[in-house]
Design a protein around this motif. Structure first.
Motif, PDB file in Angstrom:
ATOM      1  N   THR A  12      23.676  44.183  51.698  1.00  0.00           N
ATOM      2  CA  THR A  12      22.966  43.397  52.710  1.00  0.00           C
ATOM      3  C   THR A  12      21.513  43.844  52.638  1.00  0.00           C
ATOM      4  O   THR A  12      21.233  45.044  52.601  1.00  0.00           O
ATOM      5  CB  THR A  12      23.531  43.624  54.129  1.00  0.00           C
ATOM      6  OG1 THR A  12      23.443  45.004  54.455  1.00  0.00           O
ATOM      7  CG2 THR A  12      24.980  43.176  54.216  1.00  0.00           C
ATOM      8  N   THR A  13      20.604  42.886  52.591  1.00  0.00           N
ATOM      9  CA  THR A  13      19.193  43.251  52.474  1.00  0.00           C
ATOM     10  C   THR A  13      18.457  43.174  53.803  1.00  0.00           C
ATOM     11  O   THR A  13      17.434  43.822  53.972  1.00  0.00           O
ATOM     12  CB  THR A  13      18.479  42.388  51.417  1.00  0.00           C
ATOM     13  OG1 THR A  13      18.594  41.018  51.794  1.00  0.00           O
ATOM     14  CG2 THR A  13      19.108  42.587  50.047  1.00  0.00           C
ATOM     15  N   GLY A  38      34.933  38.967  57.556  1.00  0.00           N
ATOM     16  CA  GLY A  38      35.460  40.321  57.529  1.00  0.00           C
ATOM     17  C   GLY A  38      36.953  40.222  57.770  1.00  0.00           C
ATOM     18  O   GLY A  38      37.436  39.262  58.385  1.00  0.00           O
ATOM     19  N   ILE A  39      37.697  41.169  57.272  1.00  0.00           N
ATOM     20  CA  ILE A  39      39.149  41.134  57.437  1.00  0.00           C
ATOM     21  C   ILE A  39      39.548  42.051  58.589  1.00  0.00           C
ATOM     22  O   ILE A  39      39.246  43.245  58.584  1.00  0.00           O
ATOM     23  CB  ILE A  39      39.864  41.542  56.139  1.00  0.00           C
ATOM     24  CG1 ILE A  39      39.458  40.590  55.009  1.00  0.00           C
ATOM     25  CG2 ILE A  39      41.375  41.546  56.316  1.00  0.00           C
ATOM     26  CD1 ILE A  39      39.804  39.132  55.251  1.00  0.00           C
ATOM     27  N   GLU A  56      40.723  36.675  60.044  1.00  0.00           N
ATOM     28  CA  GLU A  56      39.421  36.581  59.391  1.00  0.00           C
ATOM     29  C   GLU A  56      38.352  36.512  60.480  1.00  0.00           C
ATOM     30  O   GLU A  56      38.380  35.624  61.327  1.00  0.00           O
ATOM     31  CB  GLU A  56      39.343  35.344  58.498  1.00  0.00           C
ATOM     32  CG  GLU A  56      40.268  35.409  57.315  1.00  0.00           C
ATOM     33  CD  GLU A  56      40.229  34.165  56.447  1.00  0.00           C
ATOM     34  OE1 GLU A  56      40.654  34.272  55.287  1.00  0.00           O
ATOM     35  OE2 GLU A  56      39.793  33.091  56.935  1.00  0.00           O
ATOM     36  N   ILE A  57      37.429  37.447  60.450  1.00  0.00           N
ATOM     37  CA  ILE A  57      36.354  37.510  61.437  1.00  0.00           C
ATOM     38  C   ILE A  57      35.112  36.879  60.809  1.00  0.00           C
ATOM     39  O   ILE A  57      34.546  37.419  59.858  1.00  0.00           O
ATOM     40  CB  ILE A  57      36.077  38.962  61.855  1.00  0.00           C
ATOM     41  CG1 ILE A  57      37.366  39.574  62.412  1.00  0.00           C
ATOM     42  CG2 ILE A  57      34.942  39.027  62.863  1.00  0.00           C
ATOM     43  CD1 ILE A  57      37.356  41.076  62.485  1.00  0.00           C
ATOM     44  N   VAL A  58      34.709  35.736  61.329  1.00  0.00           N
ATOM     45  CA  VAL A  58      33.599  34.989  60.740  1.00  0.00           C
ATOM     46  C   VAL A  58      32.278  35.697  61.029  1.00  0.00           C
ATOM     47  O   VAL A  58      31.946  35.994  62.172  1.00  0.00           O
ATOM     48  CB  VAL A  58      33.569  33.545  61.288  1.00  0.00           C
ATOM     49  CG1 VAL A  58      32.363  32.789  60.757  1.00  0.00           C
ATOM     50  CG2 VAL A  58      34.857  32.823  60.920  1.00  0.00           C
ATOM     51  N   ARG A  59      31.543  35.974  59.949  1.00  0.00           N
ATOM     52  CA  ARG A  59      30.225  36.630  60.055  1.00  0.00           C
ATOM     53  C   ARG A  59      29.084  35.632  59.988  1.00  0.00           C
ATOM     54  O   ARG A  59      27.994  35.905  60.446  1.00  0.00           O
ATOM     55  CB  ARG A  59      30.046  37.633  58.919  1.00  0.00           C
ATOM     56  CG  ARG A  59      31.174  38.606  58.748  1.00  0.00           C
ATOM     57  CD  ARG A  59      31.099  39.736  59.712  1.00  0.00           C
ATOM     58  NE  ARG A  59      31.976  40.806  59.252  1.00  0.00           N
ATOM     59  CZ  ARG A  59      32.524  41.678  60.047  1.00  0.00           C
ATOM     60  NH1 ARG A  59      32.311  41.628  61.331  1.00  0.00           N
ATOM     61  NH2 ARG A  59      33.302  42.622  59.558  1.00  0.00           N
ATOM     62  N   GLY A  60      29.328  34.476  59.361  1.00  0.00           N
ATOM     63  CA  GLY A  60      28.288  33.457  59.263  1.00  0.00           C
ATOM     64  C   GLY A  60      28.385  32.670  57.975  1.00  0.00           C
ATOM     65  O   GLY A  60      29.203  32.959  57.106  1.00  0.00           O
ATOM     66  N   GLY A 124      26.946  40.757  61.789  1.00  0.00           N
ATOM     67  CA  GLY A 124      27.455  42.041  61.314  1.00  0.00           C
ATOM     68  C   GLY A 124      28.001  42.024  59.900  1.00  0.00           C
ATOM     69  O   GLY A 124      28.901  42.797  59.581  1.00  0.00           O
ATOM     70  N   ALA A 125      27.461  41.165  59.031  1.00  0.00           N
ATOM     71  CA  ALA A 125      27.924  41.130  57.634  1.00  0.00           C
ATOM     72  C   ALA A 125      27.750  42.512  57.016  1.00  0.00           C
ATOM     73  O   ALA A 125      26.760  43.190  57.250  1.00  0.00           O
ATOM     74  CB  ALA A 125      27.143  40.091  56.837  1.00  0.00           C
ATOM     75  N   GLN A 126      28.745  42.920  56.227  1.00  0.00           N
ATOM     76  CA  GLN A 126      28.703  44.251  55.618  1.00  0.00           C
ATOM     77  C   GLN A 126      29.328  44.243  54.242  1.00  0.00           C
ATOM     78  O   GLN A 126      30.075  43.320  53.889  1.00  0.00           O
ATOM     79  CB  GLN A 126      29.377  45.266  56.532  1.00  0.00           C
ATOM     80  CG  GLN A 126      30.776  44.898  56.953  1.00  0.00           C
ATOM     81  CD  GLN A 126      31.271  45.763  58.086  1.00  0.00           C
ATOM     82  OE1 GLN A 126      31.305  46.978  57.958  1.00  0.00           O
ATOM     83  NE2 GLN A 126      31.664  45.155  59.190  1.00  0.00           N
ATOM     84  N   VAL A 127      29.017  45.278  53.482  1.00  0.00           N
ATOM     85  CA  VAL A 127      29.579  45.430  52.139  1.00  0.00           C
ATOM     86  C   VAL A 127      31.104  45.392  52.242  1.00  0.00           C
ATOM     87  O   VAL A 127      31.687  46.022  53.110  1.00  0.00           O
ATOM     88  CB  VAL A 127      29.098  46.748  51.501  1.00  0.00           C
ATOM     89  CG1 VAL A 127      29.826  47.018  50.194  1.00  0.00           C
ATOM     90  CG2 VAL A 127      27.588  46.714  51.278  1.00  0.00           C
ATOM     91  N   GLY A 128      31.721  44.612  51.370  1.00  0.00           N
ATOM     92  CA  GLY A 128      33.178  44.481  51.359  1.00  0.00           C
ATOM     93  C   GLY A 128      33.680  43.216  52.034  1.00  0.00           C
ATOM     94  O   GLY A 128      34.840  42.831  51.841  1.00  0.00           O
ATOM     95  N   ASP A 129      32.830  42.561  52.846  1.00  0.00           N
ATOM     96  CA  ASP A 129      33.237  41.294  53.442  1.00  0.00           C
ATOM     97  C   ASP A 129      33.498  40.290  52.322  1.00  0.00           C
ATOM     98  O   ASP A 129      32.938  40.392  51.229  1.00  0.00           O
ATOM     99  CB  ASP A 129      32.165  40.757  54.381  1.00  0.00           C
ATOM    100  CG  ASP A 129      32.123  41.453  55.733  1.00  0.00           C
ATOM    101  OD1 ASP A 129      33.063  42.198  56.046  1.00  0.00           O
ATOM    102  OD2 ASP A 129      31.132  41.264  56.463  1.00  0.00           O
TER     103      ASP A 129
END
Length: 134
Positions: A12-13, A38-39, A56-60, A124-129
């Motif tokens: 994420t940048t 996200g899971i 599934e948790i929607v981040r966008g 809250g997007a993160q590595v692994g999503d």
């Protein structure tokens, strides 16, 4: 990773932008859109105790803006709008006629100023999503 998911977030940048582990060699093009999820936990049916599936948790939602061979950069493609503002202006002017016949006159002007539109942050997007193709 199941066939349901196209790829993963590998960086994420900022609050609006991610890098995915898919690029031109996987068929990604500028403008492609993805849903980031996200899971979460496994959801269990309370009546049967059957494991239904993972939440599934929607981040966008994102749109690709830069494609490399093995990775791509994508930015949020959803917008938020602040509330519209209703403006009411009342102007009173004196009439020039006979008193009682043409007294003060009120002019009321109503307008609605649209709210500002701004890019929506990823939730809250993160590595692994994971990424789903839209």
């Amino acid at each position: 990773m199941s066939n349901r998911y196209f790829g993963k977030v590998v960086a994420t940048t900022d609050r609006f932008t991610i890098v995915m582990n898919r690029g031109s060699e996987h068929g990604v093009n500028n403008g492609d859109k993805f849903l980031i999820v996200g899971i979460g936990p496994v959801i269990i049916d309370p009546d049967t105790q059957e494991e239904l599936e993972r939440l599934e948790i929607v981040r966008g939602k994102v749109s690709v803006f830069h494609v490399q061979e093995k990775i791509s950069s994508a930015r949020s493609c959803e917008f938020e709008r602040s509330s519209d503002v209703k403006e009411i202006k009342k102007v009173t002017s004196r009439g020039g006629g006979v008193i009682g016949f043409l007294g003060p006159q009120d002019t009321v002007t109503e307008s609605i100023k649209p709210g500002d539109e701004q890019l929506k942050e990823l939730n809250g997007a993160q590595v692994g999503d994971l990424l789903l193709v839209l």
